[in-house]
Motif scaffolding. Structure first.
Motif, PDB file in Angstrom:
ATOM      1  N   PHE A 271      29.017  40.070  45.383  1.00  0.00           N
ATOM      2  CA  PHE A 271      29.571  39.110  44.433  1.00  0.00           C
ATOM      3  C   PHE A 271      28.892  37.767  44.664  1.00  0.00           C
ATOM      4  O   PHE A 271      28.871  37.259  45.783  1.00  0.00           O
ATOM      5  N   ARG A 277      36.106  32.391  39.636  1.00  0.00           N
ATOM      6  CA  ARG A 277      36.001  33.756  39.116  1.00  0.00           C
ATOM      7  C   ARG A 277      35.938  34.778  40.249  1.00  0.00           C
ATOM      8  O   ARG A 277      36.453  35.884  40.123  1.00  0.00           O
ATOM      9  N   ARG A 281      37.942  38.501  40.803  1.00  0.00           N
ATOM     10  CA  ARG A 281      37.154  39.746  40.759  1.00  0.00           C
ATOM     11  C   ARG A 281      37.230  40.505  42.074  1.00  0.00           C
ATOM     12  O   ARG A 281      37.361  41.732  42.099  1.00  0.00           O
ATOM     13  N   THR A 285      38.827  44.237  42.746  1.00  0.00           N
ATOM     14  CA  THR A 285      38.044  45.325  43.329  1.00  0.00           C
ATOM     15  C   THR A 285      38.771  45.947  44.511  1.00  0.00           C
ATOM     16  O   THR A 285      38.825  47.172  44.662  1.00  0.00           O
ATOM     17  N   ASP A 523      33.632  51.213  39.235  1.00  0.00           N
ATOM     18  CA  ASP A 523      32.955  49.978  38.864  1.00  0.00           C
ATOM     19  C   ASP A 523      32.112  49.427  40.002  1.00  0.00           C
ATOM     20  O   ASP A 523      31.590  48.333  39.922  1.00  0.00           O
TER      21      ASP A 523
END
Length: 641
Positions: A271, A277, A281, A285, A523
């Motif tokens: 990341f 952000r 995120r 995850t 993902d």
């Protein structure tokens, strides 16, 4: 000033082998080594000074532990030290002393206080340049003793002296355009939810960020500081200006860092985006990859599947790591999801003693970042986040998080077990030792060693009410008297692992919630191209090395400097992991000099090397591997792997 007694200092030294705040010196004369230790204790940030025990010798073939030899002429010794503290340093250091008779020998204890930030760095004067001032003349404490720091390592002391923190620095080549307008709009949106009438929301973007102390006007142009970039910067700007500022999420099938050398990681994801952000995120995850359990609240008819670790605990864990990280260290934050635990490893030791974590009030490394995260309700105020985590985990019957802060390594690790520390499986496993009548703390130490692969003093203190000395005695008892633990490392780097024991298998894997690999990881990209899977051979055999590397090693001069050595180190560690001793033999160097002068800077400052076992620094098979950034650096030097 109340000094620690000589007897208690010597007892701690015996129990811990070595101590970051206690140094034993024979002190037959006042040499450069003694003065370097005084300089290091005065400089090291957050250490609180240290003690020098004079007249004490290290273990040798006739003595199993530190032993008192005594000081022949105490007055002469103290007078010379006091004179050196006034004359050898650019700023005089006030040291305090006491003497005591131990085993019939006269010992001296010196207390060296840590200097105020405004008085640092303590520097040797230029004329003492033969041994004490080869580079900067500023000495600090390290894992392997005292060392003269480089210009780069001097920067934190100079920043603190100026009253600035790294987050306030304006980097060269930074512009307003490096800020993400979408992230600025996101701040306005999140702040509006918390406090719709907040004053800064009524201002322009420039004035709003100025009010948050995230930008500064230079030559008529607004430029963001490091905090502004971290919170609101564009991903490409972060990559350009702060290349090591990222988070690596790693999913491992098993409980150890490397169990199957053919498949080190199930999945990895990195990341690199602004914190506003990134927090959301990364939290999502972890939650997606977390085992879930059935839950039916009283009075409800509909079941719900809840993550094993509550969302609020994960949010607090992520925010703590990113808010308190030492961003001046070029080392990514590492989040590792094992089958039985979640580990978050960060650069930046805790400014608050681990025993006081969860108490009221916080000590902030990055106050500007913290202020923004508090305003957006990302972080708990007044240091209550850890207390909240412990309460939520206790309500679910889970073990409180295990925190380990290592000051000299500048590392902080948080471990969140996905089950009770002394659950049914663990208690059944402990039954094989019932005849030993283990104490509760001994049982906890054994279980932690079994679950995480190793236990050290800091980790045991984190899950018990023991102090440093009591934890050391517990571990030593399990090692010497019980024979259940095997000791590795030495001094502050001491760790213990389970001995090879007969009886029940460690823990059966069937049915354990943490072994559920069916969690959603779709993902996550299986990006392992920057990881070298061949870890089975740590030999020094050079026959399989590329011909150009063999020739370069053969032609290596004993006086070669870093511009010659660093490519060879990274090349070797890119081909297979090497420990410090193997690298020293390959490069014909002394181990300590190689570590302090090359391996530590490559890993800690440049981010070009990384540990093979980053979650257990003192692992017996610890070795160095070239990082993804290191491989890129090699490619830029024209070295093709």
């Amino acid at each position: 000033m109340l000094m620690q007694s000589i007897e208690s200092s010597l007892t701690e030294l015996h129990a811990l082998d070595e101590h970051p705040r206690i140094e034993a010196k024979r002190a037959s004369q006042v040499g450069s080594s003694l003065m370097q230790s005084i300089c290091a204790f005065a400089n090291e940030p957050g250490l609180g000074g240290g003690y020098l025990l004079l007249g004490v010798c290290e273990p040798d073939e006739r003595h199993a532990e530190f032993w008192p030899e005594g000081v022949a002429d105490v007055d002469k010794l103290l007078n010379e030290i006091q004179g050196n503290c006034r004359e050898q340093f650019e700023t005089a250091i006030p040291v305090h002393s006491q003497t005591a008779l131990v085993e019939g020998q006269r010992l001296v204890a010196l207390y060296v206080p840590e200097l105020d930030a405004a008085a640092k760095p303590c520097v040797f004067r230029g004329r003492f340049d033969s041994k004490n001032k080869r580079k900067t003349g500023v000495w600090r404490r390290g894992l392997n003793g005292d060392y003269e720091c480089s210009q780069y390592e001097l920067e934190p002391l100079l920043l603190a002296k100026s009253g600035m923190s790294f987050e306030q620095v304006i980097l060269p080549d930074v512009e307003w355009d490096d800020l993400d307008s979408g992230a600025i709009a996101l701040y306005r949106q999140l702040r509006g939810r918390v406090r719709p009438q907040a004053e800064e929301l009524q201002a322009s973007d420039e004035e709003m960020l100025r009010a948050l102390n995230l930008v500064k006007q230079i030559d008529g142009r607004w430029r963001p500081n490091v905090a502004g970039l971290l919170l609101l910067g564009k991903p490409l700007a972060l990559r350009r200006l702060l290349p090591a500022v990222r988070v690596d999420y790693v999913r491992i099938q098993g409980t150890q860092w490397v169990e199957n050398p053919e498949q080190r990681f199930a999945t990895t994801q990195d990341f690199r985006e602004p914190l506003l952000r990134l927090i959301v995120r990364l939290e999502a995850t972890i939650l997606d990859d977390m085992p879930r359990h059935f839950r039916l609240r009283e009075g409800e008819t509909q079941r719900s599947d809840q993550p094993l670790l509550p969302q609020k605990v994960i949010r607090e864990a992520v925010v703590n790591a990113l808010m308190h990280r030492d961003y001046q260290v070029n080392q990514p934050t590492l989040v590792v999801r094992y089958s039985n635990r979640l580990e978050i490893r960060n650069a930046g030791y805790s400014l608050k003693p681990t025993a006081l974590l969860g108490e009221m009030d916080s000590q902030l490394r990055n106050p500007l970042i913290a202020a923004v995260l508090y305003d957006l309700d990302f972080a708990e105020t007044k240091g209550t986040g850890i207390r909240t985590m412990r309460r939520l985990l206790q309500e679910l019957g889970l073990t409180a998080p295990v925190f380990a802060s290592h000051q000299l390594e500048n590392q902080f690790t948080a471990v969140y077990l996905l089950h009770q520390l002394l659950g049914e499986e663990q208690l059944r496993w402990l039954q094989q030792f019932s005849h030993l009548q283990l104490t509760a703390d001994e049982a906890k130490a054994l279980i932690l060693a079994a679950e995480t692969g190793a236990v050290d003093n800091a980790a045991l203190r984190a899950i018990s009410d023991l102090d440093t000395l009591a934890a050391s005695q517990t571990l030593s008892r399990l090692h010497h008297q019980r024979g259940l633990l095997v000791k590795g490392g030495a001094g502050p780097a001491t760790y213990y692992q389970l001995a090879e024991l007969p009886g029940l298998p460690l823990f059966p894997t069937e049915g354990r919630a943490g072994n559920d690999l069916g969690a959603n990881t779709s993902d996550l990209g299986a990006n392992t191209s920057d990881l070298n899977p061949n870890t089975s051979d740590l030999g020094v055999n050079t026959s399989d090395l590329p011909e150009p590397l063999r020739k370069a090693l053969a032609a290596l001069s004993p006086k070669a400097r870093k511009h010659t050595l660093w490519p060879l180190i990274l090349w070797l560690c890119a081909l297979r992991p090497h420990n410090a001793e193997q690298l020293a033999r390959q490069l014909n160097r002394q181990v300590v000099a190689l570590k302090t002068g090359h391996l530590n800077p490559l890993r800690e400052q440049q981010g070009l090397l990384q540990y093979r076992y980053p979650e257990v620094i003192n692992h017996p098979q610890q070795a160095y591997v070239t990082s993804a950034a290191g491989r890129l650096w090699l490619a830029e030097q024209g070295i093709v792997l």
